[in-house]
Scaffold this motif. Structure first.
Motif, PDB file in Angstrom:
ATOM      1  N   ASP A  17       0.868  -1.169   0.000  1.00 29.80           N
ATOM      2  CA  ASP A  17       0.000   0.000   0.000  1.00 29.80           C
ATOM      3  C   ASP A  17       0.911   1.226   0.000  1.00 29.80           C
ATOM      4  O   ASP A  17       1.833   1.308   0.818  1.00 29.80           O
TER       5      ASP A  17
ATOM      6  N   LYS B 206      -4.568   6.777   0.617  1.00 34.24           N
ATOM      7  CA  LYS B 206      -3.753   5.761  -0.033  1.00 34.24           C
ATOM      8  C   LYS B 206      -3.735   6.008  -1.536  1.00 34.24           C
ATOM      9  O   LYS B 206      -4.777   6.189  -2.150  1.00 34.24           O
TER      10      LYS B 206
ATOM     11  N   LYS C  20      -3.438   0.417  -3.259  1.00 37.06           N
ATOM     12  CA  LYS C  20      -3.766  -0.606  -2.272  1.00 37.06           C
ATOM     13  C   LYS C  20      -3.450  -1.980  -2.830  1.00 37.06           C
ATOM     14  O   LYS C  20      -3.937  -2.346  -3.892  1.00 37.06           O
TER      15      LYS C  20
END
Length: 413
Positions: free
Chosen positions: A331, A342, A345
């Motif tokens: 991530d 983020k 992922k």
């Protein structure tokens, strides 16, 4: 895979001068894209690309597009102010839920007002008076599909008016002295297909013919708005603007020319298509963290690029420092106190070591412009990678004094 528009060595020279994170734009790519769009629609002698300022509201970028014969599409008073200060004369004002003073200013500077709602006709007349030229935004409702693929749901969109409202509005505006009319519609976002624009154009051209038959008004221009997307995923094939332009041309000849409307001008508002592929978010790896997953912590965050956090959008990432490193599943995260901060992922990427420079692709539109200041993280600089291979700062990074500017003197001394 996606290939950055700049080499690792050239980028290292820039990062030696300017601290990360920053947005980097490719002048050569921007100019080439603008020329390709203009060429694709050169068959229409009234064609104009109105670049959507909301995509990249940066004066240096807008001036490049101005030099390439583009106008601008504005959604707010500040965008109008910026565009007017830069000397743009071809300005479209496509707003919704619009305050009176924004209509007043748009009319003052000669922007073409694109009304979002039938109810705004009376409001505009009351607060600013009716201009000679008005565009009306159309929402057909239902769903928009290409073949068996549902592209979007106009019925759920807050934008535009029904056909009945549009026809009624044109009749009323004509009776009140408006001389020139345009129609505008946006039915799907970020389409990665050459078929979207030609189908949208056909529907709007058929609407123009119907308007002429029912109101006696010959539409002056059809604004196809945006919706042509970019291939964020490396597996997607990029749109071909030449093919798209020819598809619109066929629809034009099929529908408008036989109806005696062969002089209708075509307008576009291709913010994302024009700029997204020509921008990179440049960021440095600060930390590695191993718990239930492997986390690569970088110095950029959703403050600098909100799309992955907001839409779970994919943006490709290249490790410029270690492109051939051992692959690992990670991530890639920023520092905000939000778990959605983020950029990737569980993505397989070459090993990212502390200090490595990563570039996040396709951030030239709706990247910097959607930035914010959560956690007191400040918006980054913008840098132009010029055609001569040099880098030029076109927006400095924010500093704490910028953040404090609106609270100085309000219990903060």
């Amino acid at each position: 895979m996606k290939t950055p528009f700049i080499s690792a060595k050239e980028l290292e020279t820039i990062t030696d001068t300017y601290p990360t994170p920053f947005h980097l734009y490719d002048e050569k790519g921007i100019r080439e894209k603008a020329r390709a769009v203009n060429k694709a629609f050169a068959w229409n002698k009234g064609f104009k690309e109105y670049f959507a300022v909301k995509a990249t509201p940066t004066p240096a970028i807008l001036k490049i597009l101005q030099e390439e014969n583009c106008g601008v599409d504005c959604a707010t008073e500040v965008e109008l102010l910026m565009s007017h200060k830069l000397g743009f004369t071809d300005i479209m004002f496509s707003s919704n839920d619009t305050p009176a003073r924004e209509f007043q200013y748009a009319k003052k500077i000669g922007a073409t007002i694109n009304l979002d709602a039938y109810e705004h006709i009376a409001f505009l007349k009351e607060v600013a008076g009716l201009p000679d030229t008005i565009s009306l935004r159309y929402n057909p409702g239902g769903v928009f599909a290409l073949g068996t693929d549902i592209m979007d749901n106009p019925n759920e969109s807050k934008f535009g008016m029904t056909k009945e409202q549009l026809l009624k509005g044109i009749q009323e505006l004509k009776a009140q002295g408006v001389k020139h009319f345009g129609v505008h519609s946006f039915l799907a976002s970020n389409t990665v297909t050459n078929d979207y624009y030609p189908e949208l154009a056909r529907q709007l051209f058929e609407l123009a013919v119907e308007i002429q038959e029912k109101t006696g008004v010959a539409i002056d221009f059809v604004n196809l708005s945006g919706g042509i997307g970019v291939n964020y995923l490396p597996s997607q094939e990029a749109n071909d603007i030449a093919v798209i332009g020819e598809g619109v041309h066929r629809a034009f000849d099929d529908v408008l020319v036989p109806a005696g409307l062969g002089e209708v001008k075509i307008f576009t508002e291709l913010g994302r298509f024009m700029l997204a592929p020509h921008g990179l978010l440049v960021t440095k790896v600060l930390h590695r963290k191993q718990t239930y997953r492997t986390y690569i912590g970088v110095d950029a965050s959703a403050v600098n690029l909100m799309r992955p956090a907001m839409y779970d959008a994919y943006h490709h990432i290249t490790n410029m420092s270690n492109p051939n490193g051992k692959l690992e599943t990670v991530d890639v995260v920023g520092s905000l106190c939000e778990n959605n901060d983020k950029f990737a992922k569980q993505r397989e990427l070459p090993e990212a070591r502390v200090g490595d420079i990563l570039v996040i692709h396709d951030t030239g539109a709706h990247g910097f412009s959607m930035g914010y200041q959560y956690n007191g993280r400040l918006r980054s600089a913008e840098i132009l990678y010029q055609e001569d291979g040099t880098a030029r700062l076109i927006r400095r990074a924010e500093i704490p004094e910028d953040y404090f500017a609106t609270i100085e003197g309000f219990d903060f001394d």
